[in-house]
Scaffold this active site. Structure first.
Site, PDB file in Angstrom:
ATOM      1  CG  ASN A   1      -1.843   1.124   1.325  1.00 16.04           C
ATOM      2  OD1 ASN A   1      -1.780   2.052   0.515  1.00 16.04           O
ATOM      3  ND2 ASN A   1      -2.744   1.082   2.292  1.00 16.04           N
TER       4      ASN A   1
ATOM      5  NE  ARG B   1      -6.195   1.671  -0.065  1.00 18.69           N
ATOM      6  CZ  ARG B   1      -6.203   2.851   0.539  1.00 18.69           C
ATOM      7  NH1 ARG B   1      -5.109   3.340   1.057  1.00 18.69           N
ATOM      8  NH2 ARG B   1      -7.319   3.526   0.646  1.00 18.69           N
TER       9      ARG B   1
ATOM     10  CG  HIS C   1     -13.419   3.249   3.166  1.00 17.13           C
ATOM     11  ND1 HIS C   1     -14.191   4.178   3.815  1.00 17.13           N
ATOM     12  CD2 HIS C   1     -12.130   3.542   3.473  1.00 17.13           C
ATOM     13  CE1 HIS C   1     -13.400   5.012   4.484  1.00 17.13           C
ATOM     14  NE2 HIS C   1     -12.149   4.640   4.280  1.00 17.13           N
TER      15      HIS C   1
ATOM     16  NE  ARG D   1     -10.857  12.515   3.802  1.00 15.36           N
ATOM     17  CZ  ARG D   1     -10.722  11.189   3.707  1.00 15.36           C
ATOM     18  NH1 ARG D   1     -11.783  10.409   3.660  1.00 15.36           N
ATOM     19  NH2 ARG D   1      -9.524  10.650   3.644  1.00 15.36           N
TER      20      ARG D   1
ATOM     21  CD  GLU E   1      -9.087  -1.198   4.270  1.00 17.35           C
ATOM     22  OE1 GLU E   1      -9.237  -0.434   3.323  1.00 17.35           O
ATOM     23  OE2 GLU E   1      -8.844  -0.811   5.424  1.00 17.35           O
TER      24      GLU E   1
END
Ligand code: ADP
Length: 395
Positions: free
Chosen positions: A8, A89, A178, A239, A382
């Site tokens: 990643n 990823r 996601h 956010r 993940e």
């Protein structure tokens, strides 16, 4: 004893995990960071040890050299656990990539071409892939996209009601993110419930620093809260999530704020941080408990937004079999879980306080036996999902 290496990459760092291809055990994990700075830093963890090194790491290629040194010096040996593929990823796959994809020169060009939509992420992902290809030139490399799981959304769910020609030309639509986590978690919940995924209607809440919700119908994403970028939807650590787009127009007119500052305001200085001065959910909860008004309001706005989406997705799905909480907040905060679903008994949702408060790890049910909707906590993974999808491509 073959393995899969999962990578990643960010712009100045990358994380990796080596996962056993047969029994899915985590053989090693590590982080190479501060790439390009005067002093870089690398950590390497195996089940019985932890190593750290500080040294100059000029670029990602050098970073993979540091990772290979760590495997040589601290194990496991890549000769006894040879990787058969590298899974990467990749944040944005646009509308082009709807499944894990073997990296070819053309695929790399396409990922680069999507950089307009994810300027912070896709270029870094490409850099990581190229460096990993140099470190493992003989292995197949597979790109696993954060957006891919949501490519099953129908046009009514992914289309923004703006000028159609403009939207099409600039590829403006909802993509969702996601996806790897939502896919993993919805599949794990079905396995735990011993129900065929194809017949389940699920709502997944991925509540981490970034947060998103997905309506999953028969294993397919039919709606999700993030949009063109990961900014839309839920209130997150920093956010804003949903705001009236006119707020941005108003801000531009009133303060002459430019696009970069607006980006920074909404992505880095809003959400829990903007409302309460704290971005870590643990700090927000603690401050609210201590009577801090801004933290209390931040929590209420956060929960209001979650409940808004639970209601929307319940109607979109027509029926809900299970609701799944995952990621940092979803897995660890009994308070957020309880308050997200409080007072919904008439809708068949009943959280059991003792089960919810229990600190047992792993997949678990937190609803009462009488609850029509099963509520679960499922730790996300993940990297494991990327390893599985990588193997699905290379056989
Ligand atoms: P990321 O999106 O960076 O992967 P994580 O999934 O690790 O994020 O989630 C990080 C968030 O989880 C942080 O806001 C942190 O406060 C929150 N978190 C972790 N443990 C708890 C806890 N016990 N209670 C509330 N929030 C928690």
């Amino acid at each position: 004893m073959t393995s899969v290496l999962v990578v990643n990459s960010g712009s100045s760092s990358f994380k990796y995990q080596l996962i056993d291809a047969d029994d899915e055990r985590r053989l090693a994990s590590g982080l190479v960071e501060r790439i390009g700075e005067p002093t870089g830093h690398a950590t390497h963890d195996v089940p019985d040890g932890h190593w750290e090194r500080s040294l100059e790491i000029p670029d990602h290629t050098a970073g993979f050299g540091v990772m290979l040194d760590a495997f040589r010096e601290h194990g496991p040996s890549l000769e006894t656990h040879p990787p058969i593929a590298v899974g990467h990823r990749v944040v944005h796959g646009g509308a082009r990539f709807f499944e894990p994809t073997l990296v070819t020169p053309l695929v790399l060009i396409n990922i680069e071409d999507l950089s307009d939509l994810a300027p912070l992420h896709n270029p870094a992902n490409v850099e990581g892939i190229k460096a990993a290809q140099k470190a493992f030139p003989e292995l197949p490399h597979v790109a696993v996209f954060d957006t891919a799981f949501h490519q099953t959304m129908a046009p009514d769910a992914y289309t923004y009601a703006i000028d159609a020609e403009l939207a099409s030309r600039l590829r403006i639509r909802r993509y969702g993110f996601h996806g790897t986590s939502h896919k993993y978690v919805s599949g794990a919940a079905a396995r735990f419930l011993q129900r065929p995924l194809g017949e389940l209607k699920q709502i997944v809440l991925h509540l981490g620093n970034g947060a998103s919700m997905t309506a999953v119908d028969g294993g397919r994403s039919v709606d999700t809260s993030m949009g063109l970028t990961p900014l839309e939807g839920l209130v997150m650590g920093t956010r804003s999530g949903d705001v009236d787009p006119a707020v941005l127009i108003y801000l531009q007119r009133k303060t002459r704020i430019g696009p970069d500052d607006l980006d920074d305001l909404l992505n880095q200085r809003s959400g829990l941080l903007g409302l309460s001065g704290r971005k870590d959910m643990r700090d927000v909860i603690r401050a609210a408990d201590d009577g801090d008004e801004s933290a209390r309001l931040a929590l209420e706005v956060y929960l209001h937004r979650i409940r808004h989406y639970i209601g929307a997705y319940t109607f979109e799905l027509g029926r809900v079999d299970d609701i799944v909480f995952t990621a940092g907040v979803g897995e660890n905060s009994a308070e957020i879980r309880a308050r997200s679903l409080a007072g919904l008994e008439h809708h068949g949702i009943e959280v059991d306080p003792d089960r919810n408060d229990s600190r047992v790890g792993g997949v678990r049910v937190i609803s009462t036996d009488a609850s029509r909707v099963t509520v679960l906590v499922v730790p996300t993974d993940e990297e494991l999902e990327i390893a599985r999808q990588t193997l699905s491509v290379v056989g």
